[in-house]
Structure formats: structure tokens, C-alpha cells
Design a protein around this motif. Structure first.
Motif, short mmCIF file in Angstrom:
data_model
loop_
_atom_site.label_atom_id
_atom_site.label_comp_id
_atom_site.label_asym_id
_atom_site.label_seq_id
_atom_site.Cartn_x
_atom_site.Cartn_y
_atom_site.Cartn_z
N ILE A 299 0.99 -1.25 -0.07
CA ILE A 299 0.00 0.06 -0.07
C ILE A 299 0.93 1.23 0.02
O ILE A 299 1.79 1.35 1.00
N THR A 300 0.86 2.12 -1.01
CA THR A 300 1.42 3.22 -1.00
C THR A 300 0.85 4.54 -0.73
O THR A 300 1.46 5.73 -0.78
N GLY A 301 -0.38 4.55 -0.25
CA GLY A 301 -1.21 5.58 0.08
C GLY A 301 -2.71 5.58 -0.06
O GLY A 301 -3.15 4.28 -0.35
N ALA A 302 -3.39 6.61 0.02
CA ALA A 302 -4.73 6.39 0.08
C ALA A 302 -5.11 7.38 -1.11
O ALA A 302 -4.68 8.52 -1.34
N THR A 303 -6.45 7.07 -1.70
CA THR A 303 -7.04 8.01 -2.84
C THR A 303 -8.44 8.38 -2.26
O THR A 303 -9.32 7.17 -2.14
N PHE A 304 -8.69 9.63 -2.15
CA PHE A 304 -9.97 10.07 -1.76
C PHE A 304 -10.72 10.70 -3.03
O PHE A 304 -10.32 11.32 -3.66
N HIS A 305 -11.60 9.68 -3.56
CA HIS A 305 -12.52 10.23 -4.61
C HIS A 305 -13.70 10.94 -4.63
O HIS A 305 -14.33 10.59 -3.54
N CYS A 306 -13.80 12.08 -5.44
CA CYS A 306 -15.07 12.86 -5.05
C CYS A 306 -15.41 13.09 -6.43
O CYS A 306 -15.15 13.55 -7.29
N SER A 307 -16.79 12.77 -6.46
CA SER A 307 -17.51 12.93 -7.81
C SER A 307 -18.83 13.72 -7.79
O SER A 307 -19.50 13.66 -7.03
N LEU A 308 -18.80 14.71 -8.89
CA LEU A 308 -19.89 15.52 -8.73
C LEU A 308 -20.66 15.72 -10.14
O LEU A 308 -19.91 15.25 -11.11
#
Ligand code: ADP
Length: 837
Positions: free
Chosen positions: A803-812
Motif C-alpha cells: 500500500i503506497t497511500g490512499a486516494t479520496f475520490h469525489c464525484s460531482l
């Protein structure tokens, strides 16, 4: 009559009646003919007997006829014989006189005349001394009238001579054979010998005419009745009393004549028509009678046949009616004019459990009357007998034989007989226990339903579709709007929605209350929120087109009072706003030192530039060439500081949430601009990757910026905490378009998120930081979701699972706000009614 009998026999047990199978009555056609068989047979016997009687009568008559004939023939023979014998004796006496020698011609003539007068059949008389020598040739012969033509002389001579010789030899009277004249008439000669002792003195010859014999010797009464003939040995008719030709059916009888013998026969014919007259009359009488009897028999048969057919029809009718009566489920009871039961049908017995024998003939109180309601039953009976029974019938309780009770309805009508006279009262009874129970249940259900409807905190109303008439309004509706349809119209927006009317399934209508069964439990129509100014209340209105109980189209509306919910929602919204604002302030607070440091840099630079400029001005080496770049740089730093302050001010500006067309790039740039200040402190770079042309989105830019700042700040903190000494740490902000959505992803190089707590991150007050509030992500998600978007997190996983990190996805979503509002699960449409009530 028969039908009457069939029905009035009902006093017997019904079973026996039911067993009386119709087949017993259905005889074949021979049955009707057997009526005829006996008379037919008797007629035959009668005919046979009559024929026998006639035959025997006929036979007897024939016998009698024959006897009579015989007697008459015998009589005729007797007469002839007597006459002949008489003549013979007279001739004998004459011959004796002649032998005695007393005779002279005169006395001879006298004697012979005397004889011939007594016997007219004697044509000729003479005394012959020898064969053809007369004693007195000159003596005149007696002639009495016209006697006859002379017979054939030669023949006569021969016959006479033969007789002469025979008489001479035998000394006895001898008849000659028959002699015929030219006309065929027959004659006989009698030779009487004359002997004086032994001396032959000749013969007295007498010629007899056969016709004369017939004419004179047969009594006239006999010849008047019969045809009498005399025939010779060859059956030749020598003489006859009647010239009527002989008929083949003529009956005759023969008797030989002796004397004279010589084959002479007397024959008597009878006349049949006279004798058969009685018989014929009888025959015709019998035939006529037989015909009459046959005709009577035929008409009797016809009559019987008609009767039989009528009877069959009557039986069929009677059995049909009985079958009908037996199979009907309605109990029938007949009372006579005095209130006595005269008939009950099987259904009545089945219903009440009482047998026919228990009921028929009984008077009040009847066995099926419940003991506790005798007065009431008596009253009903009295009304019935007075003809005052209501046309809607009586409702009564009936006691069965086993003591149980049931409810029944009794209808009474007068019983009229065939002559139009009333003979009693016919009552029909139906068991209404079940319908009554159903009715009561229905009434109870209706009451429950009405109670529920009435006590609902929702205004339920039904309005006729074609006219503004309120068909139904519950208590709450009446409380709010009275019984006028205005409230309904206001709630529905003032008009009917014909499109909805046609799309609503009117099959769902529950005919019981005119309301769809599902209407109150589930929403079949869109709910709309309506504000009524007049009463200052919010309603959630659902409506449906239904078929009203009268079949007409109607609009049902259920308006639920949601004023308090609305108020709570407003409060929550305000609190949410406050929270968001507070959150932004907090973010700013947290970033305060960084921001101060960030602001410090341009301010220090401005200070430096200004100090430098002052020194230059003081040294007097100022000119536009060296001053201008410095002033421009100063201005740039001032702009930079102003920009920071503007962003901060924008960020923490307290304003109503307001959506507006905003470019994605601007929001991202502003957010990154703010976040960079904090990131830079931790030596983290923020790299933005986005397409050059991005669509405009309709959002509140401050809120979206808040989300992005929060995500970037979290990312920077996570990265710093996990790897404070990382080389060139980078946060990537990637903006993409994805199926009608703008997707902004914040990709960090932190520790990633624990799979188990992925969803918990978004819960309020979840934080792993010692000074964290744990509200950041929760607020972010509610902001994104209020924009119909999504916010979620995934780990950045390398091929080897690292795991190299986190991704927060935000869709509009992209698009106009009203487009967005048509689908999804956002708050219901709202409508504000400004009209006054
Ligand atoms: P706070 O920042 O006050 O803790 P947040 O709601 O912003 O509240 O974050 C909640 C928790 O989520 C944080 O405490 C942290 O444990 C976790 N978190 C947030 N962002 C990240 C990230 N980029 N990487 C790892 N964990 C994170």
C-alpha cells in the motif's frame, strides 16, 4: 286437480315423496292401449259369437227351410198320391161294376164323367176289350172343357198296349210308361183290368196329364209359396207351377211319386230371398253395432290418448315443480287462513332441522320459535295473517331442532288458488346468518376504517373529477378546511392532472370505501410538498385518481402535515451550515500559523523592497529604471498577500449555501492554493493534473473548496505523520470526466486506510489524531452528497500488494441543478402556495 293432489299430499314424510320416482308414472304407449285391449277383445268375441249365432241361425233356418221343403214336398207327394189312389180306387170300382155286368153305355158315360169331374187330371177314359178295341166304339167319351192335345199315337199305343198286356196278365192296375206329346208334356195311362171271375173283359184305360196332376192335385197355398215341378226319370221338367227360371242358389227337394211311379218325381223349390230377410237384418244390425262400437272405441282411444298426453304433461310439470321445490335453497312454508301450517318444503325442514311431521298441521307457537321471543313472533304472525306483512319481509331468529339459533328473513305473500280465492299465506325463508355476519363484519370493518381515516393526522379528501364536489373528507381535513373543496384544490395545485388520471390504475379501487387499499400504506403517486400560507403549514401531498363508488373518476388526496418535520429539517440545515462554517474556521485556525507565515513572506518582501526603495530614494540614485522593477515586485507581493487574504476571507465567509455555475479548475486552484500553504510547511508538493477543457458545474464553490482543502490537509498530515522524512513527497490532484460526473481524486503517499475502518472514517467524531475532531470527512461527505455526488476512499495498492497511500475520490454530477433534481433520492419537490385561504 292432480297437481293439487300431488302438492297437498305433502303431509307425508318428504323422503317417501322424493322416492316416488317419476319412472313409476312414465308408462309406455302400450299402457294407454291396454285400455283398448279389453274392449277390442270383447268386440272380437262379440263378433265371433254373433257370427256363430248368425251362422247357427242361418243353419237352423236352412234346416227349417229344408224341413219345410221336405214337408211340403211330402205334402205335395201325399196330395198327388191321395188323388191318384182315389182315382185308382174309383177306376177299380168301375171295373168291378163292369165285370158284374151292370154296365151299359149310358151308365158307363155317367160313371166316367163322374170320375173325370172328380179328377180333372184324367184327360181320357175308356173301356177296351182288347188291345185297341173300345167296348162301345160309338159311345161318346166324356169331355170336360179343353183337356189336351192328343198324345203321340204310336208311342201311346205302344205304351198303352204294354200296360194293357201287363194288366191283363197280372190282373192288377198298371201304369204305362210316360208318353210325351209334341210340346213335351207328359202323360200316363192307367190300365185297370176288368175280370168276371176268370174271364178277362178288357181294361179301363185312363190317361193322366202330368200337368193336370200338378195343377189339380197340389193345393193352391203350396203352389203360391213354392215353385213345384214334376220331372221324369231323366230329370226333365214335365210341368211346373212357376215359369221363373231356375237360379243356381235355389234350394229344392225331390220325392218320387208312387203311384204312378215310372220315375216321376215331384220337386219343390224354395225362394231364398224371403227366408234370408231376418238374417240379413240381423247381420246388418250386428255390423252396424260393431262399427258403432269400433267408432266409440276409436274415439275412446283418442280421448284416452289426449288424456294420457295431458296427464304426462301434468306429471312432467308436477315433477318439475316438485324437483324445483326440492332443490331450492329457500325454505317455503304455507299457512292457511287461520295460521295453521299446511305445507313446508324440504329446504325449510333442512334449515330448521324439524321434520315435516313436526310442522305440518301445527298452529302458533310453532316449534321453531325461540322461547324467548314468543311475543315478537306472535306479533309477526298476527301481522302476516292480517296481510300487514312488510314487503321487505321480517327478520327473525329461528330455533333449530337441536336448539341452535339462526337468523332468517321471511317474506310473505298471499297464496291464491286456481279460482282466484286466497287460501293462505306463502312464506319464503332465507338463512341470513352468514350475510348478516358478513354485513356486520363489513360494518365493523367500515367503522374501523372510518375510525382510522377519521383519526389520521392527515387530511384525506376525495374530489369528483368532473365537478368541484367534495366526495369525502376526513376529520382532519374538515378541521383544517371545513367541508369546502377549496382546501383540496389548493393542496392539489388547483387543477386535475389528466396525465396522472389516465396513468393511475383505477383497477386498484376498493369498492368498499372507494379508496385504494394501498393508498394509505404505500405511495403510489409522487409526493409533493405544499405550503399553505393561510394556515402556515407544510403538507406532503400524495394524490391518486380513483374510481369512486358511483363509477365516476375522482381524485383522492392525502395531505400529511409535515410542518414540524420541515421546521426540524430547516433547523438541521442551519446547524449543518453552522457546522460547515465552524469546520472551515477550525481549518483556518489550524492553518493559522502557516497562513501567518505565508502572509509574512510577501509582507517581509514588501518591507525589504520598500526599505531598498527608501535607501535608493535617500541616496538620490533613483530613477525610473531602477525604481520601477522594485515597485512592480512590491506590488506583486502585495497582490500575493491580498490573494491569500482573499482566499481566506472567501473560505471563511459566512454565506447562505448557493449553487452557481463554477469552473472546476477555479475551485481546484483555490483549494490547492490554500492547502499548499500548509503542505509547504511539511515540504510536500501538490501536483494538479487536469484536462484543459472541463465543464462548468453547478455547485456551491466554497463548500466544494472546503472539501478539497480538507482532503488535501488530511493527506498532508497522514503523509507527514507516516513518513516525515520522505524524499519529495507529492500529493496528486487528478481531475477527470467520468460518465456525466466530474471526478476529483486526491492521491497521497500516506499509510493508506485500514480496510476495516474505511466506512468509519466518515462517521462523526472518528479520529485517530490526538487533537483531531473527527468531523472533517463527515462534513465532506454530506456536502458532496447534498450535491448528488459521492465521496469514497480506496488504498493505492502496488502490484506486489504494497500500500503506497490512499486516494479520496469525489464525484460531482455535470448539468443544470433542475435536471439533477429530477432523479435520485434527494429531498422531495417543494411548492409554496402563496394564495390566502
Ligand atoms: P481529523 O482530521 O480531525 O481526525 P477527519 O474526519 O478529517 O478528522 O479524519 C478522520 C480520520 O481519518 C483521521 O483521524 C485519520 O485517521 C483518517 N484519515 C483521513 N485522511 C487520511 C489519509 N489521507 N490517509 C490516512 N488516514 C486518513
Amino acid at each position: 286437480m292432480l297437481t293439487e293432489r300431488l302438492f297437498t299430499r305433502s303431509a307425508r314424510p318428504s323422503r317417501s315423496r322424493a322416492d316416488a320416482s317419476p319412472s313409476r308414472w312414465h308408462h309406455g304407449p302400450w299402457w294407454s292401449n291396454s285400455y283398448l285391449l279389453t274392449p277390442l277383445l270383447s268386440i272380437l268375441v262379440f263378433l265371433v259369437v254373433m257370427s256363430l249365432i248368425l251362422w247357427s241361425l242361418n243353419r237352423r233356418e236352412q234346416q227349417q227351410q229344408e224341413d219345410t221343403l221336405y214337408r211340403n214336398v211330402a205334402w205335395a207327394q201325399q196330395q198327388i198320391r191321395l188323388s191318384m189312389t182315389g182315382a185308382q180306387e174309383q177306376l177299380q170300382a168301375l171295373s168291378r161294376d163292369l165285370a158284374a155286368g151292370h154296365a151299359d153305355p149310358h151308365s158307363f158315360l155317367v160313371s166316367t164323367t163322374d170320375i173325370m169331374q172328380g179328377h180333372p187330371e184324367i184327360l181320357y177314359l175308356n173301356w177296351y176289350t182288347n188291345e185297341d178295341v173300345a167296348r162301345w166304339p160309338n159311345n161318346p167319351l166324356p169331355m170336360l172343357g179343353q183337356r189336351l192335345a192328343r198324345p203321340n199315337d204310336a208311342q201311346m199305343d205302344e205304351a198303352v198296349k204294354a200296360a194293357f198286356n201287363q194288366a191283363k196278365s197280372t190282373r192288377r192296375q198298371v201304369y204305362s210308361p210316360l208318353i210325351y206329346d209334341d210340346l213335351g208334356n207328359g202323360y200316363l195311362t192307367l190300365q185297370t183290368p176288368v175280370y168276371r171271375d176268370r174271364e178277362f173283359l178288357g181294361t179301363v184305360a185312363a190317361v193322366f196329364s202330368i200337368e193336370g196332376i200338378l195343377k189339380h192335385d197340389i193345393p193352391p197355398e203350396l203352389s203360391a209359396k213354392y215353385k213345384i215341378s214334376i220331372t221324369d226319370a231323366n230329370n226333365r221338367e214335365l210341368a211346373t207351377t212357376s215359369t221363373r227360371p231356375r237360379l243356381p242358389r235355389d234350394v229344392f227337394y225331390d220325392l218320387p211319386l208312387d203311384p204312378p211311379g215310372q220315375g216321376v218325381t215331384v220337386r219343390v223349390y224354395s225362394f231364398p230371398q224371403i227366408t234370408n230377410f231376418t238374417n240379413n237384418t240381423l247381420v246388418w244390425l250386428v255390423a252396424g253395432l260393431s262399427c258403432f262400437v269400433l267408432w266409440s272405441l276409436w274415439s275412446l282411444w283418442k280421448h284416452t290418448r289426449q288424456r294420457f298426453e295431458a296427464q304426462q304433461a301434468l306429471y312432467a310439470e308436477a315433477f318439475f315443480r316438485r324437483a324445483m321445490e326440492n332443490s331450492v335453497l329457500i325454505g317455503m312454508r304455507v299457512l292457511d287462513m287461520h295460521g295453521r301450517i299446511t305445507h313446508v318444503n324440504p329446504a325449510f325442514c333442512r334449515m330448521t332441522g324439524w321434520d315435516e311431521s313436526d310442522l305440518v298441521g301445527k298452529t302458533a307457537p310453532f316449534p321453531y320459535w325461540p322461547r324467548d321471543s314468543y311475543p315478537e313472533m306472535q306479533r309477526q304472525l298476527d301481522m302476516t295473517l292480517r296481510g300487514k306483512a312488510p314487503s321487505s319481509g321480517f327478520e327473525l331468529r329461528v330455533r333449530r331442532k337441536d336448539g341452535s339459533l339462526f337468523h332468517a328473513r321471511l317474506y310473505v305473500s298471499p297464496l291464491i288458488d286456481s279460482s282466484g280465492r286466497q287460501t293462505g299465506w306463502m312464506s319464503s325463508m332465507t338463512d341470513i346468518t352468514e350475510p348478516k355476519r358478513a354485513r356486520e363484519e363489513l360494518a365493523a370493518a367500515h367503522e374501523r376504517f372510518t375510525t382510522v381515516l377519521e383519526s389520521l393526522d392527515a387530511a384525506v379528501s376525495v374530489l369528483a373529477a368532473d365537478e368541484a364536489e367534495l366526495l369525502f373528507a376526513n376529520r382532519y381535513y374538515r378541521h383544517l378546511f371545513g367541508i369546502r373543496p377549496d382546501g383540496h384544490l389548493e393542496l392539489s395545485g388547483g387543477s386535475f392532472d389528466t396525465a396522472q388520471a389516465s396513468s393511475d390504475s383505477i383497477d386498484m379501487v376498493d369498492a368498499y370505501a372507494g379508496l385504494p387499499a394501498a393508498a394509505l400504506t404505500e405511495s403510489t403517486a409522487d409526493a409533493r410538498e405544499v405550503y399553505i400560507h393561510g394556515i402556515q403549514k407544510w403538507f406532503e401531498v400524495r394524490r391518486q385518481y380513483i374510481q369512486w363508488v358511483d363509477g365516476h373518476l375522482a381524485q383522492m388526496q392525502i395531505a400529511t402535515d409535515i410542518t414540524s418535520r420541515k421546521q426540524a429539517q430547516e433547523l438541521a440545515r442551519q446547524q449543518e451550515e453552522k457546522l460547515q462554517f465552524t469546520s472551515r474556521l477550525m481549518t483556518m485556525g489550524e492553518m493559522a500559523s502557516s497562513l501567518a507565515h505565508e502572509l509574512n513572506q510577501p509582507l517581509a518582501a514588501i518591507n525589504n523592497y520598500c526599505s531598498g526603495t527608501v535607501a535608493l530614494v535617500k541616496s538620490g540614485r533613483t530613477n525610473s529604471d531602477n525604481l520601477l522593477p522594485v515597485l512592480e515586485k512590491t506590488a506583486q507581493q502585495a497582490v500575493r498577500a491580498g490573494m491569500i487574504i482573499k482566499r481566506i476571507r472567501e473560505f471563511v465567509k459566512r454565506s447562505e449555501p448557493k449553487r452557481q455555475a463554477t469552473r472546476v479548475a477555479d475551485i481546484v486552484a483555490d483549494a490547492v492554493g490554500l492547502a499548499e500553504i500548509e503542505a509547504r510547511k511539511r515540504k510536500i508538493r501538490i501536483v494538479t493534473e487536469m484536462r484543459s477543457r472541463l465543464p462548468v458545474i453547478y455547485v456551491d464553490p466554497v463548500l466544494i473548496e472546503q472539501v478539497l482543502v480538507n482532503l488535501l490537509k488530511n493527506a498532508a498530515e497522514a503523509m507527514h505523520e507516516a513518513r516525515p522524512n520522505a524524499v519529495d513527497p507529492v500529493i496528486r490532484v487528478v481531475v477527470k470526466l467520468d460518465a456525466g460526473f466530474v471526478c476529483i481524486s486526491v492521491i497521497d503517499q500516506g499509510p493508506g486506510v485500514d480496510e476495516a475502518t474505511t466506512e468509519r472514517l466518515f462517521e462523526p467524531f472518528y479520529s485517530t489524531k490526538s487533537d483531531g475532531m473527527g468531523m472533517g470527512l463527515n462534513i465532506c461527505r454530506s456536502i458532496i452528497e447534498s450535491h448528488r455526488g459521492r465521496l469514497w476512499v480506496v488504498n493505492n495498492v502496488e502490484a506486489d500488494g504494497h500500500i503506497t497511500g490512499a486516494t479520496f475520490h469525489c464525484s460531482l454530477p455535470i448539468g443544470e441543478p433542475h435536471d439533477l433534481s429530477n432523479g435520485g433520492s434527494e429531498a422531495p419537490r417543494t411548492q409554496t402556495v402563496t394564495g390566502e385561504l
